[in-house]
Design an enzyme around this catalytic site. Structure first.
Site: not given
Length: 860
Positions: A330, A461, A474
């Site tokens: 990721h 979140y 993001t």
């Protein structure tokens, strides 16, 4: 700095808009602090919030303005002000990446049942993935857009041929952008074969790939799984990163061993294909298999699919029954990028099968590889299309390492649980017909379900995508607000239905407003985190670590770009060393605050205290995520998810489709099933309330309970009539008994006191899970057909696109232990020997056809 796609693109469409994208803006300091306070107010007591306000005021009067100005100055020479700190956060994370960092996608089954067997499905997905690779490399992949606005495409250039490689000074992301082979894992054993030529054209048909896969499956079966598990080196990629770094040194240190060559083959592969022998039947079992594999012990030996993975790379996982998914590393890519990949290859598998029936069926791609069966084999160049089995030299040290890595992995798997909800009561269509933003509506469902179980609200979140900016990633949406607290209180109270709906509407609108701000990079989390990282650099005596990207080690590619990690003597490194001595462990949702404040840095012999805002307990609270949520998906996916980010938390991945909502929840055995059941009950109950209100309003001649126009293309009366309302059939939800469930982490809410309310303006990550428009699929007759990704762009006006992109500030704690000398040596080596590296890679490509045992092909 190394060249980037936006600099190299000459005439291609993929990166055509890169040089026009605006840079990620740095919010105003005062606005960030106000959003920060608004995010914390609903989570704190009056006394706690007063202390946080004092800390913020002190920050604004002391360190804040200086750090803000230094950050703006630093950003002038950067593509993005947060990018470097982002990579540091991920690459210095020491704990295993499995269950902690890597998310998963579970694809829908192939709509043709006969094609849902392992070899056929895997071959089809590989063939489509190769066309996607080709489109990226030839810059023919249409850019992502949302409502006509182009999005950043940089991440696609880092999707293939990359590997997360641990070192003793933090991880690196290495990439071979010329690679042309894939690695296949079966029963923990490794195989490879070439699939592309030097022009990135496919050199194998789908049938050729299927023959290779069947050959591999047959060969892997010859070794009993109990024996294969003892040498399943893939489990080493699940180890602590420092341990894994040492084991890689063992693998590559013996000059007489072929382990280094085998490791190079795996690291440089386009991607890894995992062929599992199991057939999970439930959504929860499938989700677990895609996220972390299964743990099954037989006669003391691990025979589960957890040994059949390589978590440092992009993985396509296919079960024996054809169920397929994706697990991805990721660091360099977010969920939205991998969602495009997953959606396009899923769509292409269907269209390619359709073209085998009707040659005029449309195509996903602007151009495709020439038919390999009609090419002269000599035109393929220096390739090896026959599968080779990698044969590792398993010395005693490696055998023991595999054993202990597997037992630790089995522990980790057993400590987590997964539950899925395939809610078919309604989806996006019904929610929008009632006048709500789908993402905000579902976020409030999570709040209501949690409050219904525990009687309190917790830090939540959600990531908001910022890819409309250059190299955007993001921003964090903080879901909990004064309005959301008021809603959950009202919903679980003896309040009229209209009051509940009104409270829900206000909470959803507050969430929509925050989402819009975050999508414009106007949140607080990234800004504050960047200032904290900059402060840490200012405390570092090593001036070189505060200059350019190339002065550090960490994020490196074959093209020479380097994104680095702090030196060993940094404040974060010291805090982590201290933590290691004390035997402490950290979760990726934890805050860095408490650890740094315990070890103030020395600069000029004078201790440098942590800035007040970061030393305050509020910072720690905001970075201890209990509900980590993300909306990422479209009709090509069945489920999406990730592990919990804290020991007491839930990891919630969800996909909002037209007529259903798919939710995957993980936790460390924290009543996950009960939470999912409560969530389902809420979704049914709120529908009942909305339908009654809508029917009452309709009978009274009003415009409807929502007070808005809803979907213009749908009659609300028809929407309501479409599903019968059974008012007596729905059992009312019992209100929670609050009693003695108070915990220090969350603030107990006991009534509708105005003192409990705040401005609610947290920052967050992303929303909607919508994808991007990828242009039209070209048809033979000049027509076009929409891709699967386009469906996800047709969103509610209030929603922004999203995708998985976890990034709580606390993650940076996980390892800033880089060694200063190794740091300089690594930089010097990378800088001076790039040409040698390229020549070595060239020699490696010429000789790699000799790596591994060549398999005899089977008849297929």
């Amino acid at each position: 700095m190394a060249s980037t796609p936006e600099e190299k693109s000459k005439g291609g469409v993929t990166f055509a808009h890169q040089d026009k994208l605006p840079k990620l803006p740095i919010p105003e300091l005062e606005s960030t602090c106000q959003r920060y306070l608004a995010s914390l107010k609903p989570l704190q007591t009056h006394r706690e919030h007063a202390e946080t306000r004092r800390a913020v005021q002190e920050f604004l009067q002391t360190d804040g303005p200086e750090l803000h100005e230094k950050l703006k100055k630093y950003a002038e020479d950067q593509t993005s002000y947060i990018e470097q700190f982002w990579y540091d956060s991920y690459l210095n994370y020491d704990n295993p990446v499995v269950l902690n960092l890597n998310p998963f996608f579970l694809l829908e089954d192939d709509p043709t049942p006969a094609r849902n067997n392992q070899v056929t499905r895997a071959a089809s997905l590989i063939a489509s993935a190769l066309e996607f690779v080709r489109a990226v490399r030839r810059e023919e992949l249409p850019p992502d857009t949302v409502r006509g606005t182009p999005l950043d495409m940089y991440q696609y250039s880092r999707l293939f041929g990359t590997a997360r490689v641990p070192t003793d000074s933090g991880c690196q992301i290495q990439q071979d952008d010329k690679t042309k082979h894939i690695v296949v894992m079966c029963h923990g054993q490794f195989y490879w074969f070439d699939v592309l030529d030097d022009n990135s054209d496919a050199i194998m048909t789908e049938k050729d790939i299927a023959i290779n896969l069947q050959t591999i499956v047959d060969d892997a079966r010859q070794t009993p799984i109990q024996e294969a598990a003892k040498s399943a080196l893939g489990v080493l990629s699940t180890e602590n990163r420092k341990v894994w770094s040492g084991l890689r040194d063992v693998l590559t240190s013996d000059p007489g061993s072929n382990n280094a060559d085998c490791l190079s083959i795996v690291d440089s592969a386009l991607f890894v294909v995992c062929l599992d022998y199991t057939e999970p039947t439930t959504a929860a079992a499938l989700s677990q298999n895609m996220l972390c594999g299964t743990s099954e012990i037989e006669k003391g030996v691990q025979i589960g699919t957890c040994t059949n993975r390589w978590y440092d790379k992009l993985q396509i996982i296919v079960c024996k029954n054809g169920s397929a998914g994706i697990n991805f590393e990721h660091t360099g890519v977010d969920g939205h990028t991998v969602l495009r990949f997953a959606s396009d290859i899923y769509t292409d598998t269907i269209l390619r099968f359709a073209r085998s029936i009707n040659g005029k069926a449309p195509s996903m791609w602007a151009s495709t590889s020439p038919d390999p069966s009609k090419r002269d084999p000599e035109s393929f160049g220096d390739v090896s299309t026959t599968p080779h089995k990698l044969e590792w030299d398993m010395g005693p040290e490696l055998s023991v390492a595999v054993r202990f890595a597997e037992t630790r992995l089995a522990d980790l798997i057993e400590q987590n649980e997964f539950q899925c909800l395939d809610f078919h009561g309604y989806g996006k269509n019904f929610i929008t017909s009632m006048g709500f933003s789908p993402d905000a509506f579902v976020q409030m469902a999570f709040q209501a379900a949690y409050y219904g179980l525990y009687g309190r609200v917790e830090c939540t979140y959600e990531p908001a995508m910022t890819k409309m900016f250059l190299h955007g990633r993001t921003e964090a949406i903080r879901t909990v607000s004064d309005d959301s607290v008021n809603f959950v209180q009202t919903f679980w109270a003896d309040a009229p239905g209209d009051a509940k709906i009104d409270a829900l509407r206000k909470a959803c609108q507050a969430h929509v407003n925050k989402t819009r701000d975050c999508a414009k990079a106007q949140g607080c989390d990234r800004h504050l985190y960047a200032m904290l990282c900059l402060w840490q650099r200012m405390q570092d005596d090593d001036a070189a670590s505060t200059t350019t990207d190339n002065s550090m080690n960490g994020y490196s590619f074959e093209d020479g770009s380097i994104i680095g990690s702090p030196s060993k003597d940094s404040v974060f490194s010291q805090s982590m060393e201290s933590q290691s001595v004390n035997g402490g462990g950290r979760e990726r949702g934890d805050s860095i605050n408490s650890h740094i404040s315990a070890t103030p840095s020395q600069r000029g012999g004078v201790p440098q205290p942590l800035p007040a805002i970061f030393a305050d307990a509020g910072w720690d609270k905001l970075n201890t995520t209990i509900l980590s949520t993300s909306n990422c998906g479209n009709p090509s996916l069945r489920h999406f998810g990730f592990g919990p980010v804290s020991g007491e938390g839930f990891g919630i991945g969800y996909i909002i489709k037209d007529e259903c909502i798919s939710i995957c929840v993980s936790s460390r055995h924290r009543q996950t099933r009960r939470f999912v059941d409560t969530l389902e009950s809420y979704l049914l109950e709120i529908r009942r309330i909305l339908r009654i209100a809508a029917r009452n309003a309709a009978s009274a001649g009003g415009v409807g309970a929502t007070g808005t126009t809803g979907n213009k293309g749908m009659s609300r009366a028809r929407e309501i009539d479409a599903a019968a309302i059974n008012q007596n059939g729905q059992e009312k939800l019992a209100r929670p008994k609050i009693g003695n469930r108070i915990k220090s982490r969350g603030r107990l809410i006991t009534g509708q006191s105005s003192g409990l309310m705040g401005h609610g303006g947290p920052t967050s990550m992303y929303t909607n899970g919508g994808g991007s428009s990828v242009g039209n699929i070209k048809g033979a007759g000049g027509g076009s057909v929409s891709s699967a990704m386009e469906e996800s762009v047709v969103m509610s006006e209030d929603d922004e696109i999203g995708g998985y992109g976890f990034f709580d500030a606390g993650m940076l704690q996980q390892a800033l232990k880089a060694r200063q000398q190794a740091h300089y040596h690594h930089h010097s080596h990378n800088h001076d020997s790039s040409s040698d590296d390229r020549s070595n890679q060239s020699r490696q490509r010429r000789s790699r056809r000799d790596v591994g045992k060549k398999l005899p092909l089977i008849d297929y």
